[in-house]
Write an enzyme that holds these catalytic residues in place. Sequence first.
Site, PDB file in Angstrom:
ATOM      1  N   LYS A 201       0.883  -1.181   0.000  1.00  0.00           N
ATOM      2  CA  LYS A 201       0.000   0.000   0.000  1.00  0.00           C
ATOM      3  C   LYS A 201       0.912   1.219   0.000  1.00  0.00           C
ATOM      4  O   LYS A 201       1.408   1.639   1.051  1.00  0.00           O
ATOM      5  CB  LYS A 201      -0.909  -0.029   1.233  1.00  0.00           C
ATOM      6  CG  LYS A 201      -1.961   1.078   1.254  1.00  0.00           C
ATOM      7  CD  LYS A 201      -2.971   0.839   2.356  1.00  0.00           C
ATOM      8  CE  LYS A 201      -3.903   2.026   2.551  1.00  0.00           C
ATOM      9  NZ  LYS A 201      -4.835   2.244   1.459  1.00  0.00           N
TER      10      LYS A 201
HETATM   11  N1  PMP Z   1      -7.931  -1.614  -2.346  1.00  0.00           N
HETATM   12  C1  PMP Z   1      -7.375  -0.388  -2.344  1.00  0.00           C
HETATM   13  C2  PMP Z   1      -6.722   0.106  -3.572  1.00  0.00           C
HETATM   14  C3  PMP Z   1      -7.429   0.398  -1.175  1.00  0.00           C
HETATM   15  O1  PMP Z   1      -6.892   1.620  -1.174  1.00  0.00           O
HETATM   16  C4  PMP Z   1      -8.079  -0.107  -0.027  1.00  0.00           C
HETATM   17  C5  PMP Z   1      -8.143   0.744   1.218  1.00  0.00           C
HETATM   18  N2  PMP Z   1      -7.010   0.554   2.034  1.00  0.00           N
HETATM   19  C6  PMP Z   1      -8.647  -1.392  -0.081  1.00  0.00           C
HETATM   20  C7  PMP Z   1      -8.547  -2.111  -1.259  1.00  0.00           C
HETATM   21  C8  PMP Z   1      -9.308  -1.986   1.107  1.00  0.00           C
HETATM   22  O2  PMP Z   1      -8.373  -2.326   2.102  1.00  0.00           O
HETATM   23  P1  PMP Z   1      -8.752  -2.298   3.642  1.00  0.00           P
HETATM   24  O3  PMP Z   1     -10.000  -3.090   3.796  1.00  0.00           O
HETATM   25  O4  PMP Z   1      -7.588  -2.921   4.318  1.00  0.00           O
HETATM   26  O5  PMP Z   1      -8.933  -0.871   4.020  1.00  0.00           O
END
Ligand code: PMP
Length: 320
Positions: free
Chosen positions: A159
Amino acid sequence: MEQTITEKIWHNGKLINWNDAKVHVMAHVIHYGSAMFEGIRCYETPKGPAIFRVKEHLQRLINSCRIYRTELEYSLEDLCQACAEVIRVNKLREGYIRPVVFRGYGTFGVNPLPNPVETYIVCWEWGKYLGAEAIERGVDACVSSWARISPNTLPAIAKVAGNYMNSQLVKMEAALDGFVEGIALDAAGYVSEGSGENIFLVMDGRLITPPLSASILPGVTRDSVMQIARAAGITVTEEAIPREMLYIADEAFFTGTAAEITPIRSVDRIRVGKGSRGPMTQWLQDEFFGITSGNKEAPGDWLYFVAEQEPPSSRRKVAH
Ligand code: PMP
């Protein structure tokens, strides 16, 4: 920047004032996108504020740093406690936490390695990401003309800020075309994810979501939904999803820390199911929000209660 959103920000182990959290314009991150970050929610519960799955989020941050050869000075436990501390000192009952690790001011070339690593943790109050009504009524989404980053270009499991240039193209196109969110396909043309959310379909009582090989971020909310569903005996599969399955699914929804569980009521102006929140989506929301609000039992250690963490004065790394 006169306005103070919250009072304190955690920076490299110290608490600083909101207005002092500044970065030089020649910092590496500004030019080359070299930031690893997280988005975490803290919920109000009967036992005070609780951070949802903080360990899983911070482990993902540690993984993102490892992928980008970034040495983090802090352990998982240090970071968990620091997240609790920013919530506590800012007296938030609930909110959003943004840890960010980036390459700061040093040299001006592309190579990040000579530049210092800066770690910040910021928190603020943040409501529903895709709109207050979205959780009940659902959102209109479109398939983006932009493909998701592909495995041999940028690693999707990390991320990192740079990946969000792709997300921004998806989001801007969707917004300008009158949609709340865009869904990107992967390099092979299968469904990947939204600009900031994972995606699920409901078909014949089963849950289907794209696999990690579809260039998705391994979402913590995605994992939570899979665990909640499986514990209730619902079949969940991770499989390649052809685009047209979006149109013929019984239900579809996005998952993410910001978006939580948001129903998708149409894709490319084709109604999904009945065009409103479906029963499986609603059931999962009830379970999920029951857990995050502390009213339903959370599996394992999903809730990290801020009040139960050590007072900062007895800790080594955090100076005041
Ligand atoms: N995909 C992307 C591209 C994101 O930015 C996020 C948000 N973090 C998610 C999926 C979902 O991840 P999470 O449930 O860990 O927030």
